[in-house]
Design a protein around this motif. Structure first.
Motif, PDB file in Angstrom:
ATOM      1  N   GLY A  46       0.798  -1.225   0.000  1.00 57.41           N
ATOM      2  CA  GLY A  46       0.000   0.000   0.000  1.00 57.41           C
ATOM      3  C   GLY A  46       0.820   1.258   0.000  1.00 57.41           C
ATOM      4  N   ASP A  47       2.155   1.112  -0.147  1.00 53.79           N
ATOM      5  CA  ASP A  47       2.947   2.339  -0.051  1.00 53.79           C
ATOM      6  C   ASP A  47       3.500   2.773  -1.398  1.00 53.79           C
ATOM      7  N   PHE A  48       2.771   3.654  -2.013  1.00 53.33           N
ATOM      8  CA  PHE A  48       3.237   4.278  -3.251  1.00 53.33           C
ATOM      9  C   PHE A  48       3.868   5.603  -2.849  1.00 53.33           C
ATOM     10  N   GLN A  49       5.190   5.680  -2.935  1.00 56.12           N
ATOM     11  CA  GLN A  49       5.856   6.905  -2.500  1.00 56.12           C
ATOM     12  C   GLN A  49       5.584   8.033  -3.501  1.00 56.12           C
ATOM     13  N   THR A  50       5.258   9.199  -2.986  1.00 59.36           N
ATOM     14  CA  THR A  50       4.899  10.319  -3.857  1.00 59.36           C
ATOM     15  C   THR A  50       6.131  10.851  -4.585  1.00 59.36           C
ATOM     16  N   PRO A  51       6.085  10.934  -5.914  1.00 56.64           N
ATOM     17  CA  PRO A  51       7.232  11.502  -6.630  1.00 56.64           C
ATOM     18  C   PRO A  51       7.444  12.965  -6.207  1.00 56.64           C
ATOM     19  N   ILE A  64       2.424  18.500   9.579  1.00 61.97           N
ATOM     20  CA  ILE A  64       2.361  17.108  10.046  1.00 61.97           C
ATOM     21  C   ILE A  64       2.267  16.210   8.818  1.00 61.97           C
ATOM     22  N   GLU A  65       3.142  15.208   8.730  1.00 61.09           N
ATOM     23  CA  GLU A  65       3.035  14.179   7.677  1.00 61.09           C
ATOM     24  C   GLU A  65       2.691  12.891   8.411  1.00 61.09           C
ATOM     25  N   PRO A  66       1.422  12.453   8.346  1.00 66.14           N
ATOM     26  CA  PRO A  66       0.979  11.345   9.215  1.00 66.14           C
ATOM     27  C   PRO A  66       1.532   9.980   8.833  1.00 66.14           C
ATOM     28  N   THR A  67       1.979   9.792   7.587  1.00 69.02           N
ATOM     29  CA  THR A  67       2.532   8.499   7.149  1.00 69.02           C
ATOM     30  C   THR A  67       3.651   8.823   6.156  1.00 69.02           C
ATOM     31  N   TYR A  68       4.790   9.302   6.648  1.00 66.84           N
ATOM     32  CA  TYR A  68       5.699  10.051   5.772  1.00 66.84           C
ATOM     33  C   TYR A  68       6.531   9.226   4.792  1.00 66.84           C
ATOM     34  N   VAL A 109       5.135  10.769  11.110  1.00 67.67           N
ATOM     35  CA  VAL A 109       4.932   9.441  11.694  1.00 67.67           C
ATOM     36  C   VAL A 109       4.995   8.434  10.543  1.00 67.67           C
ATOM     37  N   GLU A 110       5.612   7.300  10.781  1.00 64.63           N
ATOM     38  CA  GLU A 110       5.700   6.267   9.741  1.00 64.63           C
ATOM     39  C   GLU A 110       5.828   4.913  10.420  1.00 64.63           C
ATOM     40  N   ILE A 111       5.061   3.952   9.911  1.00 61.54           N
ATOM     41  CA  ILE A 111       5.009   2.641  10.574  1.00 61.54           C
ATOM     42  C   ILE A 111       6.159   1.725  10.151  1.00 61.54           C
ATOM     43  N   GLN A 112       6.682   1.927   8.946  1.00 64.30           N
ATOM     44  CA  GLN A 112       7.724   1.013   8.469  1.00 64.30           C
ATOM     45  C   GLN A 112       9.103   1.573   8.801  1.00 64.30           C
ATOM     46  N   ARG A 113       9.841   0.745   9.546  1.00 60.01           N
ATOM     47  CA  ARG A 113      11.106   1.240  10.087  1.00 60.01           C
ATOM     48  C   ARG A 113      12.091   1.613   8.977  1.00 60.01           C
ATOM     49  N   ASP A 155       6.106   4.849  14.266  1.00 60.13           N
ATOM     50  CA  ASP A 155       4.920   4.510  15.063  1.00 60.13           C
ATOM     51  C   ASP A 155       3.737   4.241  14.139  1.00 60.13           C
ATOM     52  N   ASP A 156       2.707   3.690  14.737  1.00 62.30           N
ATOM     53  CA  ASP A 156       1.460   3.432  14.023  1.00 62.30           C
ATOM     54  C   ASP A 156       0.574   4.670  14.176  1.00 62.30           C
ATOM     55  N   PHE A 157       0.176   5.256  13.064  1.00 66.91           N
ATOM     56  CA  PHE A 157      -0.644   6.469  13.108  1.00 66.91           C
ATOM     57  C   PHE A 157      -1.854   6.280  14.027  1.00 66.91           C
ATOM     58  N   PHE A 158      -2.445   5.076  13.980  1.00 64.06           N
ATOM     59  CA  PHE A 158      -3.673   4.857  14.750  1.00 64.06           C
ATOM     60  C   PHE A 158      -3.430   4.838  16.254  1.00 64.06           C
ATOM     61  N   GLY A 168       0.255  14.861   2.965  1.00 59.62           N
ATOM     62  CA  GLY A 168       0.759  13.495   2.798  1.00 59.62           C
ATOM     63  C   GLY A 168      -0.041  12.658   1.832  1.00 59.62           C
ATOM     64  N   ASN A 169       0.197  11.386   1.955  1.00 58.55           N
ATOM     65  CA  ASN A 169      -0.372  10.418   1.025  1.00 58.55           C
ATOM     66  C   ASN A 169      -0.483   9.086   1.774  1.00 58.55           C
ATOM     67  N   PRO A 170      -1.601   8.881   2.462  1.00 61.12           N
ATOM     68  CA  PRO A 170      -1.737   7.660   3.287  1.00 61.12           C
ATOM     69  C   PRO A 170      -1.799   6.397   2.419  1.00 61.12           C
ATOM     70  N   SER A 207      -0.718  -6.335  10.890  1.00 61.35           N
ATOM     71  CA  SER A 207      -1.059  -5.790  12.211  1.00 61.35           C
ATOM     72  C   SER A 207      -1.504  -4.352  12.048  1.00 61.35           C
ATOM     73  N   ASN A 208      -1.382  -3.843  10.817  1.00 63.32           N
ATOM     74  CA  ASN A 208      -1.643  -2.440  10.564  1.00 63.32           C
ATOM     75  C   ASN A 208      -3.119  -2.167  10.303  1.00 63.32           C
ATOM     76  N   ILE A 209      -3.968  -2.707  11.132  1.00 65.07           N
ATOM     77  CA  ILE A 209      -5.402  -2.480  10.968  1.00 65.07           C
ATOM     78  C   ILE A 209      -5.881  -1.715  12.187  1.00 65.07           C
TER      79      ILE A 209
HETATM   80  C1  SAM Z   1       1.202   5.732  -0.099  1.00 64.68           C
HETATM   81  S1  SAM Z   1       2.629   5.662   0.939  1.00 64.68           S
HETATM   82  C2  SAM Z   1       3.070   7.335   0.944  1.00 64.68           C
HETATM   83  C3  SAM Z   1       4.273   7.687   1.687  1.00 64.68           C
HETATM   84  C4  SAM Z   1       4.518   9.173   1.820  1.00 64.68           C
HETATM   85  N1  SAM Z   1       3.450   9.778   2.599  1.00 64.68           N
HETATM   86  C5  SAM Z   1       4.600   9.831   0.474  1.00 64.68           C
HETATM   87  O1  SAM Z   1       3.688  10.616   0.169  1.00 64.68           O
HETATM   88  O2  SAM Z   1       5.501   9.561  -0.281  1.00 64.68           O
HETATM   89  C6  SAM Z   1       1.868   5.322   2.473  1.00 64.68           C
HETATM   90  C7  SAM Z   1       2.778   5.209   3.640  1.00 64.68           C
HETATM   91  O3  SAM Z   1       2.003   4.971   4.786  1.00 64.68           O
HETATM   92  C8  SAM Z   1       2.729   4.153   5.670  1.00 64.68           C
HETATM   93  N2  SAM Z   1       1.790   3.587   6.636  1.00 64.68           N
HETATM   94  C9  SAM Z   1       0.902   2.584   6.420  1.00 64.68           C
HETATM   95  N3  SAM Z   1       0.164   2.361   7.526  1.00 64.68           N
HETATM   96  C10 SAM Z   1       0.592   3.242   8.461  1.00 64.68           C
HETATM   97  C11 SAM Z   1       0.222   3.478   9.822  1.00 64.68           C
HETATM   98  N4  SAM Z   1      -0.752   2.773  10.417  1.00 64.68           N
HETATM   99  N5  SAM Z   1       0.865   4.432  10.499  1.00 64.68           N
HETATM  100  C12 SAM Z   1       1.853   5.148   9.903  1.00 64.68           C
HETATM  101  N6  SAM Z   1       2.252   4.965   8.621  1.00 64.68           N
HETATM  102  C13 SAM Z   1       1.634   4.020   7.903  1.00 64.68           C
HETATM  103  C14 SAM Z   1       3.376   3.157   4.723  1.00 64.68           C
HETATM  104  O4  SAM Z   1       4.457   2.504   5.318  1.00 64.68           O
HETATM  105  C15 SAM Z   1       3.790   4.075   3.568  1.00 64.68           C
HETATM  106  O5  SAM Z   1       5.058   4.579   3.725  1.00 64.68           O
END
Ligand code: SAM
Length: 595
Positions: free
Chosen positions: A62-67, A89-93, A115-119, A151-154, A173-175, A189-191
């Motif tokens: 699910g992680d499409f990094q934004t160009p 704030i970038e919630p899932t950076y 905040v970003e869940i993937q180390r 961390d986990d955004f939730f 951002g781009n969740p 576990s990311n639910i």
């Molecule tokens: C679509 S990518 C976009 C990444 C970045 N925001 C960007 O615009 O390039 C979504 C990101 O959300 C992260 N992510 C997924 N679930 C998350 C959560 N529960 N908490 C924090 N980050 C999460 C993923 O690891 C991934 O890096």
């Protein structure tokens, strides 16, 4: 990959082992606070630099990094609205492209919080900052500090001091682009926890839908957060289906939204994903502005030309406010009942192709010899391109005339079919949908007396065009539609003709376009079709216009008079059951053609 900076980091890590001193140097070089959080982290970095491999655990989907270029276009839209954030704030950076771009574009920035869940992304992002270390003067405010958290955004608690009215807050951002169902399949576990979701009023109904995107929860939480702060801006990339749901929720949530815009972009080009997506731009609590529940739509390439506005008009949710205002008078309830076509989930066995020599062939390429009794012509969405449909290259086996009917009668009524079904039982028995469990063998759905009506006015649920077609019997037998189609049933040809012409009239077409979301999988469905008040639409069209349309379409309608049309309208008003009644009787006698 990171050769340029390897030496820079290697040098620092070789010379110094004191975390405090190291972090002081790194803050100067990258603006990141607490760059190395622990001695263990130092070791991970040393390992990465020595062996070239970053070892920090598994990756999720699910992680499409934004160009970076897209992130820049987003920042330009924000600036064009005269917004100069002090806190971002970038919630899932992820790799942090939005963070780096924000630092380049916003001159008053004091703090960036991610905040970003993937180390591994935390490491990639920090590495990207070391690459920029020589060029930090290109960033507009050198006093800005970056704080990032693995961390986990939730579960993450955003600190109070980050959320104050005194700051100009921007959430950018781009969740993740992933549904709850996909996550469950990955046993992720990311639910979001159930307890979390229960906090959202009315959400329970939505969570039942397997196509529910976790971005939707994230957006809801972010809007709650902005509402707590009372003001701020949200600029988030996401699928249009999600923003539609969020705009829909504005009537039930206490969000003081004062601006809401979508800027469409090409998701295929940017992320390789074939879906409609946009920058969702929302402002909360602008002074002097009223709360709104509608969203303006633009193109990111042409951000000044408004395409349409969608959202709530009074208590109605519409896709185009302007068109709706011109056609709302027929927004009511259809006096006739829209149905969907037959569902069997086993086209290989149940659908038969009519060969040039008239033989029937199933999806296993077997030639099939069956009695005609329970075999009907089949029309699919792709056949509904013309106003009139009276031929078909496909047939379908209809095992029941109503849902749940015992199918053992087929043995007597159609012995060859009984044998065929039993020989292919394995295909039918392995149908996945739970509706087939505990139902008679060879069951089908979307079937009832209405399926056997001689005339139908039908529309494809999947296509973008809102064209209605009149489907007539083939070889004296009613025609079945598949489950991608919706239709009204008629005993009389003339009723079907009038209905088809009314539904294709400008007013109905405008109304449908004003309530239909073309970027959904099934733009036309029972819900929006049932909103067409056929009676009011009929009264809006004169008999002369009907005659003209009959001529334009080249329909064969013998001796139609104004009295016929008046009678049609009167029955719509007073006797809607007269259009199609005694359903099972019609089914049994197969046809009572009344042309
Ligand atoms: C679509 S990518 C976009 C990444 C970045 N925001 C960007 O615009 O390039 C979504 C990101 O959300 C992260 N992510 C997924 N679930 C998350 C959560 N529960 N908490 C924090 N980050 C999460 C993923 O690891 C991934 O890096």
């Amino acid at each position: 990959m990171y050769e340029k900076d390897q030496s820079f980091l290697e040098e620092i890590l070789e010379q110094e082992n004191d975390l405090f001193k190291l972090n002081k140097q790194m803050l100067r070089a990258t603006k990141i606070k607490d760059f190395f959080r622990s001695k263990e982290e130092l070791n991970v970095w040393r390992d990465w630099l020595n062996k070239g491999q970053l070892n920090v655990g598994p990756r999720e989907f699910g992680d499409f990094q934004t160009p970076p270029n897209l992130a820049e276009r987003v920042c330009k839209v924000i600036l064009s609205h005269n917004i100069n954030p002090t806190v971002v704030i970038e919630p899932t950076y992820g790799k942090g492209n939005f963070i780096n771009t924000s630092l380049k574009y916003f001159r008053d920035l004091k703090k960036v919080y991610g905040v970003e869940i993937q180390r591994h992304y935390e490491y990639f992002f920090k590495m990207s900052r070391t690459m920029l270390a020589d060029n930090l003067e290109n960033e507009l405010n050198n006093d800005c500090v970056i704080e990032v958290y693995h961390d986990d955004f939730f579960k993450h608690e955003f600190p109070e001091e980050l959320l104050t009215e005194n700051d100009e807050l921007l959430v950018i951002g781009n969740p993740p682009w992933i549904t709850v169902a996909e996550l469950s399949r990955l046993s992720s576990s990311n639910i979001p926890e159930k307890s979390n979701l229960k906090g959202f009023s009315g959400i329970e109904a939505m969570t039942g839908k397997s196509n529910f995107d976790i971005s939707e929860y994230i957006l809801m939480k972010l809007l709650d957060l902005l509402s707590k702060v009372k003001k701020g801006t949200l600029a988030i990339l996401c699928k249009n289906s999600i923003t539609k749901n969020i705009v829909h929720l504005t009537s039930r949530r206490n969000w003081n939204i004062t601006t809401m815009k979508l800027f469409n972009f090409d998701a295929k080009k940017e992320f390789g994903v074939a879906t409609d997506a946009s920058l969702f731009f929302v402002r909360v609590g602008e002074s002097g502005k009223e709360r709104i529940q509608t969203c303006e739509v633009y193109n990111l390439d042409d951000p000044d030309s408004r395409i349409r506005v969608f959202g709530w008009v009074n208590d109605r949710f519409v896709s185009d406010v302007e068109s709706y205002k011109e056609s709302y008078k027929i927004d009511n309830k259809c006096p006739l009942v829209w149905r969907s076509g037959v569902k069997h989930d086993c086209s290989k066995i149940m659908e038969l192709k009519v060969q040039d020599n008239n033989e029937l062939q199933n999806g296993l390429k077997e030639v099939v010899d069956l009695e005609d009794t329970l075999v009907y012509s089949l029309v699919k969405s792709s056949d509904l391109k013309k106003e009139t449909v009276n031929q078909s290259r496909k047939k379908v086996i209809i095992t029941q005339s109503k849902v749940g009917q015992d199918t053992s009668y087929i043995k007597e009524a159609s012995p060859k079919l009984w044998k065929y079904l039993n020989e292919h039982r394995e295909h039918l028995d392995k149908r996945k949908s739970s509706i087939y469990k505990n139902n008679p063998d060879f069951s089908i759905f979307g079937i009832g007396g209405y399926s056997f009506a001689p005339y139908k006015v039908a529309i494809s649920g999947m296509y973008k065009k809102s064209k209605f077609s009149l489907v007539s019997p083939i070889n004296g037998k009613p025609v079945m539609l598949d489950d991608t189609c919706y239709f009204l049933s008629f005993n009389r040809y003339l009723d079907a003709v009038f209905t088809m012409l009314i539904l294709n009239s400008d007013l109905v077409q405008k109304f449908l376009s004003s309530i239909t979301f073309l970027d959904t999988k099934r733009p036309y469905n029972k819900d929006n079709l049932m909103r067409i008040d056929l009676l009011k639409a009929a009264k809006n069209i004169s008999f002369d216009e009907i005659l003209e349309a009959i001529k334009d379409y080249g329909l064969c309608v013998p001796a139609v008079s104004e009295d016929d049309y008046n009678d049609f309208i009167e029955r719509l008003e007073k006797q809607p059951l007269s259009f199609f009644k005694d359903e099972l009787e019609v089914a049994n006698s197969q046809l009572a053609l009344q042309i």
